[in-house]
Design a protein around this motif. Structure first.
Motif, short mmCIF file in Angstrom:
data_model
loop_
_atom_site.label_atom_id
_atom_site.label_comp_id
_atom_site.label_asym_id
_atom_site.label_seq_id
_atom_site.Cartn_x
_atom_site.Cartn_y
_atom_site.Cartn_z
N SER A 54 0.97 -1.24 -0.09
CA SER A 54 0.06 -0.16 0.13
C SER A 54 0.71 1.03 -0.04
CB SER A 54 -0.85 -0.07 1.11
OG SER A 54 -2.02 -1.27 1.14
N PHE A 55 1.95 1.35 0.82
CA PHE A 55 3.14 2.44 0.61
C PHE A 55 3.75 2.41 -0.12
CE2 PHE A 55 2.89 2.21 5.73
CZ PHE A 55 1.65 2.69 5.92
N MET A 56 3.69 1.25 -0.94
CA MET A 56 5.16 1.23 -1.46
C MET A 56 4.10 2.40 -3.32
SD MET A 56 4.86 -0.73 -5.03
CE MET A 56 3.89 -1.83 -4.82
N ARG A 57 2.83 1.68 -3.61
CA ARG A 57 2.22 1.86 -4.96
C ARG A 57 1.63 3.23 -4.40
NH1 ARG A 57 -3.20 2.07 -4.46
NH2 ARG A 57 -2.98 1.60 -6.78
N VAL A 58 1.86 4.33 -3.03
CA VAL A 58 1.45 5.35 -3.48
C VAL A 58 2.93 7.11 -3.60
CG1 VAL A 58 1.44 7.73 -1.31
CG2 VAL A 58 0.31 5.53 -1.07
N VAL A 59 4.05 5.71 -2.89
CA VAL A 59 5.15 6.68 -3.39
C VAL A 59 5.60 6.43 -5.39
CG1 VAL A 59 7.80 6.00 -3.52
CG2 VAL A 59 6.19 6.36 -0.82
N TRP B 201 10.44 8.97 1.69
CA TRP B 201 10.68 6.76 1.44
C TRP B 201 10.20 7.81 -0.82
CZ3 TRP B 201 5.80 5.33 3.73
CH2 TRP B 201 5.50 4.63 5.45
N THR B 202 11.24 6.60 -1.36
CA THR B 202 10.98 7.04 -2.20
C THR B 202 10.76 5.84 -2.58
OG1 THR B 202 13.85 6.27 -2.31
CG2 THR B 202 13.27 9.00 -2.16
N PRO B 203 11.07 5.07 -4.38
CA PRO B 203 10.79 3.91 -5.10
C PRO B 203 12.31 3.29 -4.44
CG PRO B 203 9.88 5.56 -6.12
CD PRO B 203 9.95 6.47 -5.22
N ASP B 204 13.11 3.79 -4.87
CA ASP B 204 14.59 2.83 -4.46
C ASP B 204 14.25 2.79 -3.01
OD1 ASP B 204 15.20 3.17 -6.80
OD2 ASP B 204 15.87 5.18 -6.67
N ASN B 205 13.57 2.92 -1.94
CA ASN B 205 14.25 2.60 -0.30
C ASN B 205 13.14 2.40 0.35
OD1 ASN B 205 12.72 4.91 0.44
ND2 ASN B 205 14.75 6.24 1.19
N ILE B 206 12.20 2.46 -0.07
CA ILE B 206 11.15 1.90 0.66
C ILE B 206 10.59 0.92 0.98
CG2 ILE B 206 9.01 1.80 -1.97
CD1 ILE B 206 7.59 3.53 1.65
N GLY B 207 11.11 -0.06 0.56
CA GLY B 207 11.68 -1.36 0.75
C GLY B 207 12.74 -1.71 1.92
N GLN B 208 13.03 -1.30 1.98
CA GLN B 208 13.66 -0.33 3.96
C GLN B 208 13.19 0.30 4.76
OE1 GLN B 208 15.68 -0.24 0.33
NE2 GLN B 208 15.90 -1.92 0.35
N MET B 209 12.39 1.24 3.99
CA MET B 209 11.59 1.88 5.38
C MET B 209 10.66 1.03 5.86
SD MET B 209 13.74 4.62 5.44
CE MET B 209 13.61 5.75 5.48
N VAL B 210 9.97 0.22 4.95
CA VAL B 210 8.73 -0.30 5.23
C VAL B 210 9.04 -2.20 5.52
CG1 VAL B 210 5.87 -1.02 5.27
CG2 VAL B 210 7.11 0.97 4.61
N ARG B 211 9.08 -2.62 6.36
CA ARG B 211 9.75 -4.14 6.62
C ARG B 211 8.80 -4.99 7.22
NH1 ARG B 211 13.66 -4.40 9.61
NH2 ARG B 211 13.37 -2.23 10.85
N LYS B 212 8.44 -5.90 7.13
CA LYS B 212 7.77 -6.95 7.41
C LYS B 212 8.86 -7.63 9.10
CE LYS B 212 5.95 -11.92 7.41
NZ LYS B 212 5.34 -12.80 6.33
N THR B 213 8.61 -7.68 10.26
CA THR B 213 9.30 -8.21 11.06
C THR B 213 8.76 -8.95 11.59
OG1 THR B 213 8.38 -5.86 12.76
CG2 THR B 213 10.21 -6.05 11.98
#
Length: 526
Positions: free
Chosen positions: A113-118, A133-145
Motif C-alpha cells: 500500500s505504501f509502496m504504490r503511493v510512493v 520514502w522513495t521508490p528506491d528505499n521504500i522496501g527498507q523503510m517498511v519491513r515485515k518483522t
C-alpha cells in the motif's frame, strides 16, 4: 428477492432522476455535488468527495479519533511501539483482520500500500514522501518483522507523533495486495481498477461509481470495525441546491449536503427535516498564478485583500456557511491565527494600485460552477469592480477547475483547502513551502500550483516542524501565518461551516472537521 428488486429499482430511478415514494429503510440516499471527484484510489484521491468515499471504504494502521482528531487510535494495528532512537515504529496487526475479499490483512499489504503511493506519485504522495520514502528505499523503510508485525522507519528530524499523524491520513489506507495485483494494467499498480472498485477492509465497499452521476457503497459485513447499520449508501450527484431540496422534501433523499442559505431557512421550518451545522477545517481563498507577469506585483496582492466583501459574503450572502478567517491554519489547530486585519475598502485598494502604477488590471479567475461558489465569485466580481479591477469568471466542474489548477494553467482561482492530516505542518507545507518551483516537480501545495517560490518561508516552515516545545511551535506557526497573510499571492478569506439538512428519522450521521470524518456506518433510519 424482493429486497434485491427494490434496490435495482432504486438505482435505476435515482440514476434517471425519476421520483419515487421513499427510500428503503436499509438504504441511505445522499444528494450532493460530487463532480470534484478525480480519483477514488487512495493513492490518488485528493478531493473532498473522494475523501469521504475512501474514509468509508478503507482503514489505516491507526485512525484519527473522530471526537479529538489531534489524537490517533488503533485501526488495523492493535498496538505500536516507538523505538528507543525515535526513528522507527513497530505495529502489531490485528490477527483476525481481513479485507472485504476475505483475504487476511498481512504486513505485505502494508508495504504494498505504501509502496504504490510512493511509486505512483499522485497528488497525495507528498504526505508519505515527507518520511524520506522513495521508490528506491521504500522496501527498507517498511519491513515485515513478524507474521503480524511491520516496522516503519523514516528519515528527518521530527518525532513519532508527527509520523503517526501522517500514517493516519488518506494515503495511509491499507489495500488488499492480492486483489489489486489481479487487476494491474502495465505499471499502473491497479490504479485504473481502483478508481472504479475497492480493495479495503472498512465498513463499506465500492459497489458502483459513475462519474458525475452516482457513488454506491455496499456494506462490508465482515469489517474489523463491525458491520454498518445501513446496508447501502447511495450518493447521487445533484449540482443544483433547488433540486436537492425537492428530493429531500419528497423523501427521495435522506440527506442534502449543498443547500443554499434560502433553502436551509425553509428547511428549518419543517417538522420532518432538521438542519445541523458542523464546523469544518477547510479554508477558502483566492490565489494568483505567478507565471502571469501582471499578477506578480506585491501591490496587486495587497490591494486584493481590500477588495473582498468579507462580512457581506459570510453573513448576508451565505448566512453562516462561512466564517471570516484570514489565516491558513483553521481554528481548532494548534497555533491557529484568529486575527482578521483586512476589511472591504475599495478606495484603499485603488490607492495601493495607483501608487504602484498598476492600471486597468484585468484577469481571469477559475471557479467551480456550483451555486455557492458562483455566488461568492459574483460578489468578488462586483466588489473588485468598485476598486477598478475587472474580474472575468471562468466556470467549470470541480474536477475541471482542480485539474487546471494542478497544471498551473489558471490566472487566478477561487478554491478551498483542507488539511491532509491533523498537524499544523499540513497547511504550513501547503501555504508557505516551495523550494523547487520547476514545472517538472509537481507538488500538491498552493505555493507550487501558483508558482510562488518561497525559500525563506520554506526554511521557517521546516524549523517550525522540528520544534519540540508545543508552545514555541505554535508561536512559530503564528509567525508563518502572518507572513503569508501580509504579503503573498494567496488571500485566505473564510473558514467553512457545513450546514446539512437531514430527514428527521436519520440518526447517527457523522460530519467531522474534514471530509475524512464524513462517516455513514452508524446511520440508522428510525
Amino acid at each position: 428477492m424482493m429486497r434485491q428488486t427494490t434496490m435495482v429499482t432504486l438505482f435505476t430511478l435515482t440514476l434517471l432522476g425519476a421520483a419515487h415514494a421513499a427510500t428503503p429503510k436499509d438504504t441511505l440516499v445522499v444528494a450532493k455535488n460530487i463532480e470534484d471527484i478525480v480519483g477514488l484510489d487512495p493513492a490518488e484521491a485528493f478531493e473532498f468527495s473522494s475523501a469521504e468515499v475512501v474514509s468509508n471504504v478503507y482503514q489505516n494502521l491507526i485512525q484519527y479519533d473522530v471526537k479529538n482528531p489531534n489524537k490517533v487510535v488503533p485501526g488495523l494495528a492493535d498496538s505500536w511501539t516507538v523505538a528507543a532512537d525515535g526513528k522507527s515504529i513497530t505495529f502489531q496487526l490485528k490477527p483476525s483482520a481481513h479485507f472485504a475479499s476475505g483475504n487476511d490483512v498481512r504486513p505485505e499489504d502494508v508495504l504494498f500500500s505504501f509502496m504504490r503511493v510512493v511509486k505512483l506519485n499522485k497528488a497525495p504522495a507528498f504526505i508519505l514522501a515527507q518520511l524520506g520514502w522513495t521508490p528506491d528505499n521504500i522496501g527498507q523503510m517498511v519491513r515485515k518483522t513478524g507474521n503480524d508485525s511491520v516496522t516503519i522507519s523514516w528519515s528527518g528530524d521530527f518525532g513519532a507523533a508527527f509520523v503517526l499523524n501522517l500514517l493516519a491520513a488518506r494515503p495511509g489506507s491499507i489495500l488488499d495486495e492480492k486483489l489489486v495485483t489481479q487487476h494491474q494494467k502495465g505499471a499502473d499498480l491497479g490504479n485504473a481498477w481502483l478508481n472504479q472498485n475497492s480493495a479495503g477492509s472498512g465498513p463499506y465497499k465500492l459497489k458502483l461509481y459513475k462519474p458525475k452521476e452516482v457513488v454506491v457503497l455496499e456494506a462490508n459485513t465482515t469489517t474489523p470495525v463491525g458491520a454498518p447499520a445501513t446496508r447501502m449508501v447511495l450518493i447521487k450527484n445533484v449540482v443544483e441546491p433547488a433540486t436537492q431540496r425537492l428530493l429531500l422534501e419528497s423523501g427521495d433523499a435522506d440527506i442534502a449536503r449543498d443547500l443554499g442559505p434560502d433553502q436551509l431557512t425553509a428547511m428549518k421550518a419543517r417538522a420532518d427535516i432538521r438542519v445541523e451545522t458542523y464546523p469544518q477545517a477547510a479554508v477558502h481563498f483566492i490565489s494568483f498564478n505567478q507565471k502571469q507577469e501582471k499578477l506578480r506585483n506585491p501591490a496587486v496582492w495587497e490591494a486584493m485583500r481590500y477588495l473582498v466583501d468579507y462580512d457581506g459574503i459570510a453573513n448576508r450572502l451565505l448566512k453562516g456557511q462561512m466564517k471570516v478567517h484570514q489565516a491558513f491554519l483553521p481554528e481548532g489547530f494548534p497555533g491557529a491565527l484568529k486575527e482578521t486585519p483586512f476589511k472591504y475598502d475599495p478606495e484603499k485598494a485603488k490607492a495601493i494600485l495607483s501608487k504602484a502604477g498598476v492600471k486597468d488590471l484585468s484577469f481571469d479567475m477559475d471557479v467551480i460552477n456550483a451555486p455557492r461558489f458562483m455566488d461568492m465569485a459574483q460578489s468578488l466580481q462586483a466588489s473588485m469592480a468598485k476598486g477598478g479591477v475587472k474580474l472575468n469568471l471562468l466556470s467549470g466542474t470541480g474536477s475541471q477547475v482542480i485539474t487546471r489548477y494542478r497544471a498551473r494553467k489558471h490566472e487566478a482561482i477561487m478554491l478551498y483547502w483542507g488539511p491532509d492530516f491533523f498537524d499544523p505542518h499540513a497547511n504550513a507545507k501547503a501555504f508557505a513551502y516551495n523550494v523547487d518551483n520547476s514545472d517538472g516537480n509537481y507538488q500538491s501545495t498552493t505555493t507550487w500550483r501558483n508558482a510562488w517560490a518561497v525559500p525563506q518561508l520554506s526554511s521557517k516552515t521546516m524549523t517550525a516542524l522540528k520544534e519540540k516545545d508545543p508552545t514555541a511551535r505554535a508561536t512559530a506557526y503564528q509567525d508563518l501565518q502572518r507572513d503569508v497573510q501580509q504579503s503573498s499571492p494567496i488571500v485566505v478569506m473564510f473558514q467553512e461551516q457545513s450546514q446539512v439538512a437531514l430527514r428527521s428519522n436519520v440518526k447517527g450521521y457523522i460530519n467531522g472537521l474534514t471530509p475524512d470524518f464524513v462517516l455513514y456506518d452508524k446511520v440508522v433510519k428510525q
